[in-house]
Design an enzyme around this catalytic site. Structure first.
Site, PDB file in Angstrom:
ATOM      1  N   GLY A 232       8.636 -57.765 -24.156  1.00  0.00           N
ATOM      2  CA  GLY A 232       8.384 -58.360 -22.793  1.00  0.00           C
ATOM      3  C   GLY A 232       8.657 -57.518 -21.496  1.00  0.00           C
ATOM      4  CG  ASP A 345      11.118 -47.752 -31.587  1.00  0.00           C
ATOM      5  OD1 ASP A 345      10.409 -46.653 -31.786  1.00  0.00           O
ATOM      6  OD2 ASP A 345      10.605 -48.388 -30.908  1.00  0.00           O
TER       7      ASP A 345
HETATM    8  N1  LIG Z   1      19.400 -52.242 -19.841  1.00  0.00           N
HETATM    9  C1  LIG Z   1      18.652 -51.664 -19.127  1.00  0.00           C
HETATM   10  N2  LIG Z   1      18.680 -51.121 -17.774  1.00  0.00           N
HETATM   11  C2  LIG Z   1      18.094 -50.641 -17.042  1.00  0.00           C
HETATM   12  N3  LIG Z   1      16.531 -50.471 -17.135  1.00  0.00           N
HETATM   13  C3  LIG Z   1      16.218 -50.863 -18.494  1.00  0.00           C
HETATM   14  C4  LIG Z   1      17.170 -51.616 -19.400  1.00  0.00           C
HETATM   15  N4  LIG Z   1      16.351 -51.919 -20.570  1.00  0.00           N
HETATM   16  C5  LIG Z   1      15.309 -51.723 -20.080  1.00  0.00           C
HETATM   17  N5  LIG Z   1      14.925 -50.840 -19.116  1.00  0.00           N
HETATM   18  C6  LIG Z   1      13.781 -50.460 -18.604  1.00  0.00           C
HETATM   19  O1  LIG Z   1      12.691 -51.198 -18.879  1.00  0.00           O
HETATM   20  C7  LIG Z   1      11.570 -50.482 -19.435  1.00  0.00           C
HETATM   21  C8  LIG Z   1      11.153 -51.244 -20.770  1.00  0.00           C
HETATM   22  O2  LIG Z   1      12.226 -51.412 -21.748  1.00  0.00           O
HETATM   23  P1  LIG Z   1      11.876 -51.980 -23.261  1.00  0.00           P
HETATM   24  O3  LIG Z   1      13.125 -51.628 -24.072  1.00  0.00           O
HETATM   25  O4  LIG Z   1      11.389 -53.404 -23.116  1.00  0.00           O
HETATM   26  O5  LIG Z   1      10.447 -51.141 -23.520  1.00  0.00           O
HETATM   27  P2  LIG Z   1      10.219 -49.778 -24.041  1.00  0.00           P
HETATM   28  O6  LIG Z   1      11.187 -49.105 -24.822  1.00  0.00           O
HETATM   29  O7  LIG Z   1      10.000 -48.664 -22.886  1.00  0.00           O
HETATM   30  O8  LIG Z   1       8.940 -49.734 -24.956  1.00  0.00           O
HETATM   31  P3  LIG Z   1       8.994 -50.279 -26.395  1.00  0.00           P
HETATM   32  O9  LIG Z   1       9.508 -51.612 -26.461  1.00  0.00           O
HETATM   33  O10 LIG Z   1       7.308 -50.278 -26.453  1.00  0.00           O
HETATM   34  O11 LIG Z   1       9.774 -49.564 -27.168  1.00  0.00           O
HETATM   35  C9  LIG Z   1      12.529 -49.231 -19.797  1.00  0.00           C
HETATM   36  O12 LIG Z   1      11.718 -48.254 -19.980  1.00  0.00           O
HETATM   37  C10 LIG Z   1      13.654 -49.015 -18.793  1.00  0.00           C
HETATM   38  O13 LIG Z   1      12.741 -48.536 -17.850  1.00  0.00           O
END
Ligand SMILES: Nc1ncnc2c1ncn2[C@@H]1O[C@H](COP(=O)(O)OP(=O)(O)OP(=O)(O)O)[C@@H](O)[C@H]1O
Length: 506
Positions: A232, A345
């Site tokens: 999301g 992952d």
């Molecule tokens: N705890 C957090 N603090 C700050 N930024 C965050 C945090 N969690 C996620 N983000 C930001 O939101 C983005 C999306 O995070 P998310 O973990 O949902 O997906 P992802 O790891 O980039 O992709 P995928 O789910 O496809 O592996 C991240 O790339 C980061 O920039």
């Protein structure tokens, strides 16, 4: 049979043979693979590892893939040597089970993300998984790849990244809609450990918490958006007491039931407490909203830093410290959490950095607990993770152990050193699979060429050699040859000490 399309993947010589009646057979090192499901699985692992790709070099494998994996005995008349699959054939395949959009080299089946809406289940037995996912293994591989959402390093690497990711990104064959009941391997939620942060009142009580969250994010305003992942959208939110948190709001299609990614992430996050792991602060799972609230990590992802998106490049010492932090986080998950937890992952976009450039591992959407039975070394489960980082042994056998994280860590270590993504399809053929290119450079004695060109520090040859050797050990093809994460952490610590000494001497 006339051998066609011979190819080498690691130590394996792979060919598709066509029998006189036009049927396809897969041969590995001269031995015919009798079970088509296994053969298909093997092909999938070659695509997943990047050995086979959809470039012009291995273009004909695209056709071979489609024919072999869709061959139910009646599809015998396809011409094996056709470099591209004609539309007509795609249509026929579509009619017979493998859809045109499942073409592993096409674009039409691309999903935005790896987390399929219906993908909430895991089989415990690979044999059980085989018949049902025979076509999914092969045909649906690509739809689970997702297009990269972030900008790459400067000029050309944006497209490099996009291309690499489009063809070899998040890889999740578990796309069926089957559900499994909770298994003994799953950690049941432990209410006592779910105690919310005092800052998030009544976590789980949807009205209050959602209202609070709505207020804190100004109704999920775009200006609060941090990024988007498969699960999301992630927002930055400031609570009424000033505390800054990250709010991860599930896409509507993530509402797949009790054992979906949401509960998986929450169950696991709730049990862990380590400074190098992103901490769960609260969650809500009611009504129309599924939201996870975690600590906010302010300084972007490791990938963004390697891409130069944050200005100054990470220096060598910072890179070593980040690697050590990740090693510690994984050691904790593997050894010291209540149960063995396998992240599944590990990749640079899941490593968040603090202002002081310390690393925190995030995104537990795919994580799962290891074998509960101490006698067992592995759990059997469908393959999840991100292509390029995926353990080839796990891809082949479905056997998941903590060593799969070690493999991904090896790939990550090379990424940290070189700043290259695991797969860079826009580069010359021999440079596309970064680990292979690195290994070649290393063996040729050209280690320095591996280093990120933006790195300004002088890195001692011995230090670099030890670091790369460690990365190669981690990325060994079989798990027996890989060190444990604990050993990796210890070795990294020594390497860092040696680097410190070399810097002082210089
Ligand atoms: N705890 C957090 N603090 C700050 N930024 C965050 C945090 N969690 C996620 N983000 C930001 O939101 C983005 C999306 O995070 P998310 O973990 O949902 O997906 P992802 O790891 O980039 O992709 P995928 O789910 O496809 O592996 C991240 O790339 C980061 O920039």
């Amino acid at each position: 049979s006339e051998p066609t399309l011979p190819w080498t993947c690691g130590d394996e010589q792979v060919s598709i043979l066509e029998t006189s009646d036009g049927r396809q057979n897969l041969s590995i090192n001269g031995v015919l693979v009798k079970d088509r499901a296994q053969g298909c699985d093997r092909l999938r692992s070659y695509f997943g590892s990047g050995c086979l790709s959809c470039d012009e070099r291995s273009q004909s494998w695209r056709g071979a893939w489609m024919r072999y994996c869709s061959d139910d005995g009646s599809q015998s008349s396809y011409v094996t040597s056709a470099p591209n699959i004609p539309r007509r054939l795609l249509k026929r395949l579509s009619e017979t089970g493998v859809k045109a959009e499942d073409d592993p080299c096409g674009n039409t089946g691309l999903h935005e993300n790896k987390h399929d809406a219906n993908d909430s289940s895991e089989k415990e037995d690979p044999l059980l998984a085989v018949p049902g996912v025979l076509l999914l293994c092969c045909g649906l591989m690509l739809p689970c790849f997702h297009a990269e959402r972030k900008e790459g390093r400067s000029h050309n690497s944006t497209s490099i990244q996009r291309n690499a990711v489009e063809s070899l990104s998040s890889f999740d064959v578990s796309t069926s809609s089957e559900k499994i009941p909770p298994t003994p391997h799953r950690i049941p939620p432990s209410p006592s450990r779910f105690a919310p942060s005092p800052h998030i009142a009544r976590v789980g009580s949807v009205d209050l918490s959602v209202q609070q969250i709505l207020r804190a994010t100004q109704n999920f305003s775009h200006s609060f958006k941090l990024g988007e992942g498969g699960f999301g959208t992630v927002y930055r939110a400031v609570l009424s007491d000033g505390q800054v948190v990250a709010v991860k709001r599930a896409k509507k299609d993530q509402f797949a039931g009790p054992s979906d990614e949401f509960s998986n992430e929450v169950e696991l996050l709730a049990k862990i407490d380590h400074r190098n792991l992103v901490r769960l602060l609260g969650y809500t799972d009611k009504g129309n909203e599924r939201i996870i609230i975690t600590e906010y990590v302010p300084n972007g992802t490791l990938r963004e830093h390697l891409d130069g998106q944050h200005g100054r490049t990470l220096d060598f010492n910072q890179r070593l410290e980040i690697a050590i932090d990740v090693a510690h986080a994984l050691t904790y998950l593997h050894l010291y959490a209540e149960k063995t937890i396998i992240h599944r992952d590990v990749k640079s976009s899941n490593i968040l950095l603090t202002d002081s450039y310390r690393a925190k591992v995030s995104d537990f959407g795919f994580a799962r607990s290891g074998p509960s039975d101490t006698e067992k070394t592995h759990i059997s489960t469908k393959v999840k993770g991100t292509a390029g980082y995926l353990d080839p042994e796990y891809l082949r056998t479905y056997q998941l152990t903590p060593k799969s994280d070690v493999f991904s860590f090896g790939i990550l270590l090379v990424e940290i050193i070189s700043a290259r993504r695991p797969v860079e399809l826009k580069r010359a053929t021999e440079e596309r699979i970064t680990i292979r290119w690195t290994f070649k450079k290393f063996n040729e004695g050209n280690m320095r060429e591996i280093l990120d060109p933006l790195l300004e520090d002088r890195v001692d040859e011995d230090v670099l050699e030890k670091l790369l050797s460690l990365a190669f050990q981690c990325a060994a093809p079989t798990r027996e040859d890989r060190p444990t994460m604990k050993e990796v952490g210890e070795q990294l610590w020594e390497i860092r000490k040696e680097y410190g000494k070399s810097v002082r001497k210089a």
